[in-house]
Design a protein around this motif. Structure first.
Motif, PDB file in Angstrom:
ATOM      1  N   PRO A  93      -0.699  -2.171   1.434  1.00  0.00           N
ATOM      2  CA  PRO A  93      -1.701  -1.092   0.750  1.00  0.00           C
ATOM      3  C   PRO A  93      -3.143  -1.768   0.081  1.00  0.00           C
ATOM      4  CG  PRO A  93       0.376   0.011   0.407  1.00  0.00           C
ATOM      5  CD  PRO A  93       0.605  -1.527   0.902  1.00  0.00           C
ATOM      6  N   ALA A 151      -6.772  -1.776   1.131  1.00  0.00           N
ATOM      7  CA  ALA A 151      -7.716  -1.288   0.229  1.00  0.00           C
ATOM      8  C   ALA A 151      -8.880  -2.351  -0.146  1.00  0.00           C
ATOM      9  CB  ALA A 151      -7.274  -1.151  -1.271  1.00  0.00           C
ATOM     10  N   THR A 186      -3.925   8.660   0.021  1.00  0.00           N
ATOM     11  CA  THR A 186      -5.165   7.517   0.475  1.00  0.00           C
ATOM     12  C   THR A 186      -5.022   7.303   1.783  1.00  0.00           C
ATOM     13  OG1 THR A 186      -3.810   5.905  -0.556  1.00  0.00           O
ATOM     14  CG2 THR A 186      -5.114   7.075  -2.127  1.00  0.00           C
ATOM     15  N   PRO A 187      -4.042   6.664   2.409  1.00  0.00           N
ATOM     16  CA  PRO A 187      -4.295   6.366   3.801  1.00  0.00           C
ATOM     17  C   PRO A 187      -4.727   7.274   4.853  1.00  0.00           C
ATOM     18  CG  PRO A 187      -2.047   5.820   3.110  1.00  0.00           C
ATOM     19  CD  PRO A 187      -2.677   6.725   2.222  1.00  0.00           C
ATOM     20  N   SER A 215     -10.540   6.977  -2.501  1.00  0.00           N
ATOM     21  CA  SER A 215      -9.257   6.703  -2.048  1.00  0.00           C
ATOM     22  C   SER A 215      -9.010   5.380  -2.168  1.00  0.00           C
ATOM     23  CB  SER A 215      -9.187   7.321  -0.636  1.00  0.00           C
ATOM     24  OG  SER A 215      -9.347   8.765  -0.583  1.00  0.00           O
ATOM     25  N   GLN A 274      -6.033   3.434  -4.075  1.00  0.00           N
ATOM     26  CA  GLN A 274      -4.706   2.769  -3.373  1.00  0.00           C
ATOM     27  C   GLN A 274      -4.861   1.436  -4.062  1.00  0.00           C
ATOM     28  OE1 GLN A 274      -4.367   3.435   0.812  1.00  0.00           O
ATOM     29  NE2 GLN A 274      -4.512   1.330   1.170  1.00  0.00           N
ATOM     30  N   ASN A 331      -2.963   1.763  -7.656  1.00  0.00           N
ATOM     31  CA  ASN A 331      -1.760   2.544  -7.832  1.00  0.00           C
ATOM     32  C   ASN A 331      -0.386   1.274  -7.813  1.00  0.00           C
ATOM     33  OD1 ASN A 331      -2.353   5.040  -8.250  1.00  0.00           O
ATOM     34  ND2 ASN A 331      -2.006   5.688  -6.205  1.00  0.00           N
TER      35      ASN A 331
END
Length: 507
Positions: A288, A292, A352-353, A400, A404, A407
């Motif tokens: 992730p 990002a 988010t994805p 988003s 991402q 997090n």
């Protein structure tokens, strides 16, 4: 297996605990709103300054007697300072204290803005722009990491980040409008406008910003990594900015890229051995996180190239004024601003994805629709749909990407990750704008070409912009295939707090 929990680390003894994120009724306190608004003001100014100066360049050149190549550095000087120092700015926030770094850098930004509006020399104006970019390289990661360490991961942080990042996107869009209005009076107002806003934000920041935790760095400071990382980013941005002028295949450009590769190789080697690295390379083992960073690179890179081409199309080919052009972009900025307080809830629901994929898809469709342009476009039928789709893409994707990227990152590394994400944004913008410029130059029509030939010369650049967005979409789609299994365990929250909390473990 990765455990997401709060871990103990040594902090300076004079720091107070973070602000409470809400009242017992679940509402944010007025002080917390004030803190967020101060941080949003700085992000708004950073983005505003990138876009606002572009429309004023012809007036600056005429007033100060500057050549086209010199005018380029009024924009590029800011990008060079911003993109080149972000990695250092992010780590400095972690080590020196986020509040201190943010406030000092914001004060420098205000002074540099004032000087930029008063100077009567091209080199001095470029120097002030570089200093502003340098200060933004410290306020951006410090501000983002203050948010991620003040608001708990989850709905609260998602809401705060959606407001924060949409302020940046709104600043970029509104910069075009402000520039069109202010340049009618004097280009100096475009330089001076950020100064009082930054000063007001600084005064409120001194009062409202929480005293954040500062890592006591027993491993020493990574001076070699800081030098190599900063030098490599500065040289990369410089090379990309200069490449369209010197030629992508010139010896100077190729040697500069080789030097960048050598510096980055040395930087990685140093970071692998440093007890306190500028960037902990292990953070890039996260799928992730990598998505990002690449998403930020391609998303902003495609948009900067698109905006450049559209501005040329509207002003040079259609003969629109700077203000008319700015107003054409206004629906995108307005849509982003209106969605600021709502996107956090959407992120909580869909993750988010999915939103990143949706945002990239909207952007690709918008770019494809814009390929229908002609010499007499009907705004409502041809241009407006693209602007609305691009605005919706920004509203979904930019917050988003920030959520991402931050997090699951330990608190003491939030500044580092924030600097890395902002570096991806700036390098992506500089890199792909240079690529689009090179394509435009390669397809430039003859001096006495017809308007249709000029229009046709823009289409390859628009195709490249669309291709960059498609690449971002394909990268983001890989995130939909990852479905981590979740299970709950109970761990101790901290030595000072014996109550147990449930945290997520991802395989």
């Amino acid at each position: 297996m990765r455990l997401h929990s709060m871990h103990a680390h040594v902090v300076s003894s004079d720091m107070t605990s973070p602000l409470n994120t809400s009242t017992p009724e679940g509402r944010w306190t007025p002080r917390l709103w004030g803190t967020l608004l101060v941080l949003c003001a700085a992000m708004f100014l950073d983005a505003l300054d990138v876009s606002m100066v572009g429309v004023a360049l012809p007036s600056i050149g005429a007033d100060l007697g500057l050549s086209t190549s010199t005018l380029q550095w009024i924009v590029s000087g800011y990008i060079l300072g911003y993109g080149g120092l972000l990695l250092l700015g992010g780590r400095a926030a972690d080590l020196l204290g986020r509040r201190q770094v943010f406030l000092v850098a914001l004060g420098v930004f205000a002074v540099a803005s004032l000087l930029g509006g008063l100077v009567d020399s091209g080199p001095l104006l470029i120097a002030s722009r570089f200093i502003k970019g340098l200060s933004a390289a410290f306020t951006a990661p410090a501000g983002l990491s203050i948010i991620t360490t003040t608001f708990a991961e989850g709905p609260l942080r998602n809401r705060a980040l959606s407001i924060y990042t949409t302020c940046g996107a709104t600043g970029y869009s509104m910069g075009l409008v402000f520039s069109g209005l202010l340049t009618e009076a004097s280009w100096r107002y475009t330089m001076l406008l950020p100064a009082p806003v930054a000063l007001i934000a600084l005064l409120f920041g001194i009062k409202l910003l929480p005293r954040t935790e500062r890592e006591q760095n027993t491993g020493g400071y990574d001076i070699p990594g800081a030098v190599l990382g900063t030098a490599s980013m500065l040289l990369l941005v410089f090379t990309v900015v200069e490449a369209p002028e010197t030629g992508w295949g010139s010896a100077r450009t190729l040697l500069s890229f080789l030097a960048v590769i050598a510096l980055l190789t040395a930087f990685v080697a140093v970071e692998r051995r440093s007890p306190s690295p500028l960037i902990r390379l292990g953070v890039l083992r996260s799928g992730p996180q990598v998505r990002a960073q690449l998403g930020a690179l391609t998303f902003l890179g495609s948009y900067i190239g698109f905006q450049f081409l559209v501005t040329l199309y509207m002003q040079q080919l259609l003969g629109w004024s700077a203000l008319h052009t700015a107003l054409a972009f206004l629906p995108a900025g307005a849509l982003v601003a209106l969605s600021a307080t709502k996107v956090g809830t959407v992120i909580d629901r869909f993750g988010t994805p999915r939103l990143i994929v949706a945002g990239f898809a909207l952007m690709v469709v918008g770019y494809l629709l814009f390929l229908r342009i002609d010499l007499d476009p009907v705004y409502a039928a041809v241009i407006l749909p693209t602007m609305l789709l691009v605005g919706a893409a920004f509203a979904l994707t930019f917050p988003s990407l920030n959520v991402q990227a931050t997090n699951g990152v330990d608190e003491h590394e939030q500044g580092m990750v924030s600097g890395l994400l902002n570096t991806s944004v700036q390098v992506g913008g500089a890199l792909f704008l240079a690529v689009v410029t090179a394509v435009l130059t390669a397809n430039a029509p003859a001096q006495n070409a017809s308007p249709q030939d000029v229009l046709d010369s823009y289409l390859p650049g628009l195709t490249v912009v669309t291709g960059i967005a498609v690449a971002g979409l394909l990268i983001s789609l890989t995130g939909l295939r990852v479905r981590p299994r979740r299970k709950s365990v109970v761990v101790a929250r901290s030595t000072s707090q014996e109550e147990a909390e449930r945290v997520t473990v991802r395989d």
